[in-house]
Design a protein around this motif. Structure first.
Motif, PDB file in Angstrom:
ATOM      1  N   UNK A 101       0.809  -1.226   0.000  1.00  0.00           N
ATOM      2  CA  UNK A 101       0.000   0.000   0.000  1.00  0.00           C
ATOM      3  C   UNK A 101       0.840   1.272   0.000  1.00  0.00           C
ATOM      4  N   UNK A 102       1.992   1.232   0.683  1.00  0.00           N
ATOM      5  CA  UNK A 102       2.849   2.416   0.678  1.00  0.00           C
ATOM      6  C   UNK A 102       3.321   2.740  -0.736  1.00  0.00           C
ATOM      7  N   UNK A 103       3.802   1.729  -1.446  1.00  0.00           N
ATOM      8  CA  UNK A 103       4.272   1.958  -2.820  1.00  0.00           C
ATOM      9  C   UNK A 103       3.131   2.438  -3.712  1.00  0.00           C
ATOM     10  N   UNK A 104       1.965   1.841  -3.545  1.00  0.00           N
ATOM     11  CA  UNK A 104       0.807   2.216  -4.361  1.00  0.00           C
ATOM     12  C   UNK A 104       0.408   3.660  -4.131  1.00  0.00           C
ATOM     13  N   UNK A 105       0.303   4.055  -2.882  1.00  0.00           N
ATOM     14  CA  UNK A 105      -0.157   5.408  -2.571  1.00  0.00           C
ATOM     15  C   UNK A 105       0.935   6.452  -2.760  1.00  0.00           C
ATOM     16  N   UNK A 106       2.191   6.046  -2.677  1.00  0.00           N
ATOM     17  CA  UNK A 106       3.265   6.997  -2.983  1.00  0.00           C
ATOM     18  C   UNK A 106       3.182   7.405  -4.452  1.00  0.00           C
ATOM     19  N   UNK A 107       2.923   6.438  -5.320  1.00  0.00           N
ATOM     20  CA  UNK A 107       2.741   6.740  -6.742  1.00  0.00           C
ATOM     21  C   UNK A 107       1.469   7.562  -6.942  1.00  0.00           C
ATOM     22  N   UNK A 108       0.382   7.163  -6.275  1.00  0.00           N
ATOM     23  CA  UNK A 108      -0.897   7.858  -6.450  1.00  0.00           C
ATOM     24  C   UNK A 108      -0.809   9.308  -5.994  1.00  0.00           C
ATOM     25  N   UNK A 109      -0.190   9.547  -4.862  1.00  0.00           N
ATOM     26  CA  UNK A 109      -0.083  10.925  -4.372  1.00  0.00           C
ATOM     27  C   UNK A 109       0.865  11.758  -5.233  1.00  0.00           C
ATOM     28  N   UNK A 110       1.887  11.120  -5.771  1.00  0.00           N
ATOM     29  CA  UNK A 110       2.792  11.848  -6.660  1.00  0.00           C
ATOM     30  C   UNK A 110       2.061  12.299  -7.920  1.00  0.00           C
ATOM     31  N   UNK A 111       1.299  11.385  -8.527  1.00  0.00           N
ATOM     32  CA  UNK A 111       0.528  11.736  -9.720  1.00  0.00           C
ATOM     33  C   UNK A 111      -0.526  12.795  -9.400  1.00  0.00           C
ATOM     34  N   UNK A 290      -5.422   6.974   4.602  1.00  0.00           N
ATOM     35  CA  UNK A 290      -4.738   7.069   3.313  1.00  0.00           C
ATOM     36  C   UNK A 290      -5.463   7.955   2.309  1.00  0.00           C
ATOM     37  N   UNK A 291      -6.779   8.051   2.414  1.00  0.00           N
ATOM     38  CA  UNK A 291      -7.557   8.758   1.394  1.00  0.00           C
ATOM     39  C   UNK A 291      -7.851  10.219   1.732  1.00  0.00           C
ATOM     40  N   UNK A 292      -7.905  10.571   3.021  1.00  0.00           N
ATOM     41  CA  UNK A 292      -8.319  11.937   3.346  1.00  0.00           C
ATOM     42  C   UNK A 292      -7.318  12.975   2.857  1.00  0.00           C
ATOM     43  N   UNK A 293      -6.076  12.571   2.650  1.00  0.00           N
ATOM     44  CA  UNK A 293      -5.067  13.510   2.164  1.00  0.00           C
ATOM     45  C   UNK A 293      -5.381  14.062   0.784  1.00  0.00           C
ATOM     46  N   UNK A 294      -5.996  13.236  -0.058  1.00  0.00           N
ATOM     47  CA  UNK A 294      -6.377  13.713  -1.390  1.00  0.00           C
ATOM     48  C   UNK A 294      -7.374  14.873  -1.284  1.00  0.00           C
ATOM     49  N   UNK A 295      -8.305  14.757  -0.372  1.00  0.00           N
ATOM     50  CA  UNK A 295      -9.345  15.773  -0.237  1.00  0.00           C
ATOM     51  C   UNK A 295      -8.791  17.067   0.358  1.00  0.00           C
ATOM     52  N   UNK A 296      -7.984  16.933   1.399  1.00  0.00           N
ATOM     53  CA  UNK A 296      -7.477  18.139   2.060  1.00  0.00           C
ATOM     54  C   UNK A 296      -6.434  18.842   1.198  1.00  0.00           C
ATOM     55  N   UNK A 297      -5.507  18.075   0.646  1.00  0.00           N
ATOM     56  CA  UNK A 297      -4.511  18.709  -0.223  1.00  0.00           C
ATOM     57  C   UNK A 297      -5.158  19.234  -1.506  1.00  0.00           C
ATOM     58  N   UNK A 337     -15.047  -1.798   0.553  1.00  0.00           N
ATOM     59  CA  UNK A 337     -15.272  -2.823  -0.476  1.00  0.00           C
ATOM     60  C   UNK A 337     -14.741  -2.378  -1.833  1.00  0.00           C
ATOM     61  N   UNK A 338     -14.926  -1.106  -2.147  1.00  0.00           N
ATOM     62  CA  UNK A 338     -14.502  -0.599  -3.453  1.00  0.00           C
ATOM     63  C   UNK A 338     -12.991  -0.550  -3.595  1.00  0.00           C
ATOM     64  N   UNK A 339     -12.282  -0.271  -2.509  1.00  0.00           N
ATOM     65  CA  UNK A 339     -10.837  -0.034  -2.604  1.00  0.00           C
ATOM     66  C   UNK A 339      -9.992  -1.065  -1.864  1.00  0.00           C
ATOM     67  N   UNK A 340     -10.607  -2.149  -1.434  1.00  0.00           N
ATOM     68  CA  UNK A 340      -9.849  -3.156  -0.689  1.00  0.00           C
ATOM     69  C   UNK A 340      -8.668  -3.686  -1.493  1.00  0.00           C
ATOM     70  N   UNK A 345      -4.306  -5.369  -0.452  1.00  0.00           N
ATOM     71  CA  UNK A 345      -4.205  -6.286  -1.590  1.00  0.00           C
ATOM     72  C   UNK A 345      -4.029  -7.737  -1.161  1.00  0.00           C
ATOM     73  N   UNK A 346      -4.705  -8.616  -1.853  1.00  0.00           N
ATOM     74  CA  UNK A 346      -4.552 -10.048  -1.610  1.00  0.00           C
ATOM     75  C   UNK A 346      -3.631 -10.587  -2.689  1.00  0.00           C
ATOM     76  N   UNK A 347      -2.433 -10.898  -2.339  1.00  0.00           N
ATOM     77  CA  UNK A 347      -1.386 -11.174  -3.323  1.00  0.00           C
ATOM     78  C   UNK A 347      -0.932 -12.621  -3.303  1.00  0.00           C
ATOM     79  N   UNK A 348      -1.908 -13.530  -3.149  1.00  0.00           N
ATOM     80  CA  UNK A 348      -1.551 -14.940  -3.185  1.00  0.00           C
ATOM     81  C   UNK A 348      -0.882 -15.345  -4.481  1.00  0.00           C
TER      82      UNK A 348
END
Length: 372
Positions: A101-111, A290-297, A337-340, A345-348
């Motif tokens: 999740x850190x890698x995913x959101x680091x990319x998402x927040x950068x974009x 993880x998500x509230x930062x998008x709204x405030x920023x 449910x939408x963002x699980x 992530x379930x990475x089996x």
């Protein structure tokens, strides 16, 4: 900051309401309620930061909240990390629940930052974007749990580490290591706590005593606003970086630890113990975090705070209520449910054949183990 609770998911920030490895399946409403109330304070505090000319009252409230809200989250994260070990099962969960999740959101927040503020904003995985510092911090704290479980005086040792960091000039910026080290004592304290410590806070006299203590803390925060830099509370800087004598780093480390301990106990003393409407939301605090930062920023960069209305008391109250409502919405089951698949992530599919079938190993993708 920030999500601890029930059937253990050792890799999620504060995500288990029963100690890891207990096999318990019942969530404790107390911890879910505490997490929800704490994440509301986190979001409200972040919403106050961009306010223009916020005034001394808001600054005092900001100081008051920042004195204990992240320490409470980190103590709870430590409490539910007590059973962490370096077994493949735990390490895999830590990887999928924190680093992915850190890698995913680091990319998402950068974009996101490139889209709304600075097209040239760089992707820097070793320099977490704003709120994301908590995930690599949690990884480092949890991976060292076996060490803190072995040493004789773990909390004093962690305090010594934090004090030395605050007096040092050699701690680099990678992974916000200064913050990791200065918040470390709260995680280690959580490792040492037991259910009876939280039960003690239920006593009537503790709850009654908490009220005047909180009132005095508010008055002290109001007094301190023009006198003490709130940068101390972020624990991102050394004493020298704050242009203070080196010895003040150690003094402030101990003072802030004591203040957070007292105020955190007062806060937890008034957290409801029974199942309420907020209890289900406590299981989704990682999403809110993880998500509230998008709204405030987003509101900040797109000029949402520039309206003169936000310079008034009514505007400040509106921002506070909006932040509380928004982070509440982000913790709800539909959002989870939408963002699980992104947050948890379930990475089996990434495991080699037979990699999770050894003695005592779990079926890694079981939904019952994904509860926060």
């Amino acid at each position: 900051m920030a999500s601890p609770l029930s059937p253990a998911r050792a890799g999620s920030p504060a995500s288990d309401s029963a100690p890891i490895g207990t096999g318990a399946v019942e969530r404790d409403p107390f911890f879910d309620n505490a997490k929800y109330l704490a994440i509301v304070l986190v979001a409200v505090g972040h919403s106050w930061e961009p306010l223009p000319d916020s005034g001394r009252v808001v600054e005092a409230l900001y100081t008051f909240v920042y004195a204990f809200h992240m320490p409470v989250f980190i103590v709870i994260a430590g409490y539910f990390s007590r059973g962490f070990d370096l077994s493949p099962k735990r390490v895999w969960r830590l990887f999928t629940g924190v680093l992915v999740p850190y890698a995913t959101f680091e990319v998402a927040y950068t974009l996101f930052h490139r889209a709304v503020e600075d097209p040239g904003f760089p992707l820097t995985p070793t320099d977490p974007y704003w709120i994301l510092w908590f995930l690599p911090a949690l990884f480092l704290w949890r991976i060292t749990t076996p060490f803190w479980q072995l040493v004789r005086w773990p909390v004093p040792l962690a305090l010594a580490v934090a004090a030395l960091a605050s007096m040092s000039t050699g701690v680099g910026d990678d992974l916000q290591l200064m913050r990791v080290l200065q918040f470390l004592p709260f995680f280690v304290l959580g490792l040492r706590l037991r259910p009876e410590h939280f039960a003690y806070l239920r006593r009537a006299w503790v709850r009654v005593a908490a009220l005047p203590v909180l009132l005095v803390a508010l008055l002290v925060a109001y007094w301190s606003v023009p006198r003490v830099s709130t940068s101390w509370l972020f624990r991102s800087y050394s004493a020298r970086e704050l242009e203070e004598p080196v010895w003040t780093g150690a003094a402030m480390t101990l003072l802030m630890f004591a203040a957070a301990l007292v105020l955190g106990a007062c806060f937890l003393a008034w957290v409801p113990r029974r199942r309420l409407w907020m209890t289900a939301l406590g299981a989704g605090t990682l999403y809110g975090y993880l998500l509230h930062g998008f709204l405030i920023r987003g509101a900040r960069y797109l000029g949402g705070y520039e309206d003169p209305f936000f310079e008034t008391q009514a505007g400040r109250i509106a921002v506070t209520l909006a932040a509380a409502l928004l982070v509440t919405a982000l913790c709800t089951p539909p959002v989870r449910r939408a963002l699980r698949y992104v947050v948890e992530p379930r990475m089996g599919w990434a495991l080699r054949a037979g990699g999770g079938t050894g003695p005592g190993s779990p079926t890694y993708a079981q939904p019952s183990e994904k509860n926060s």
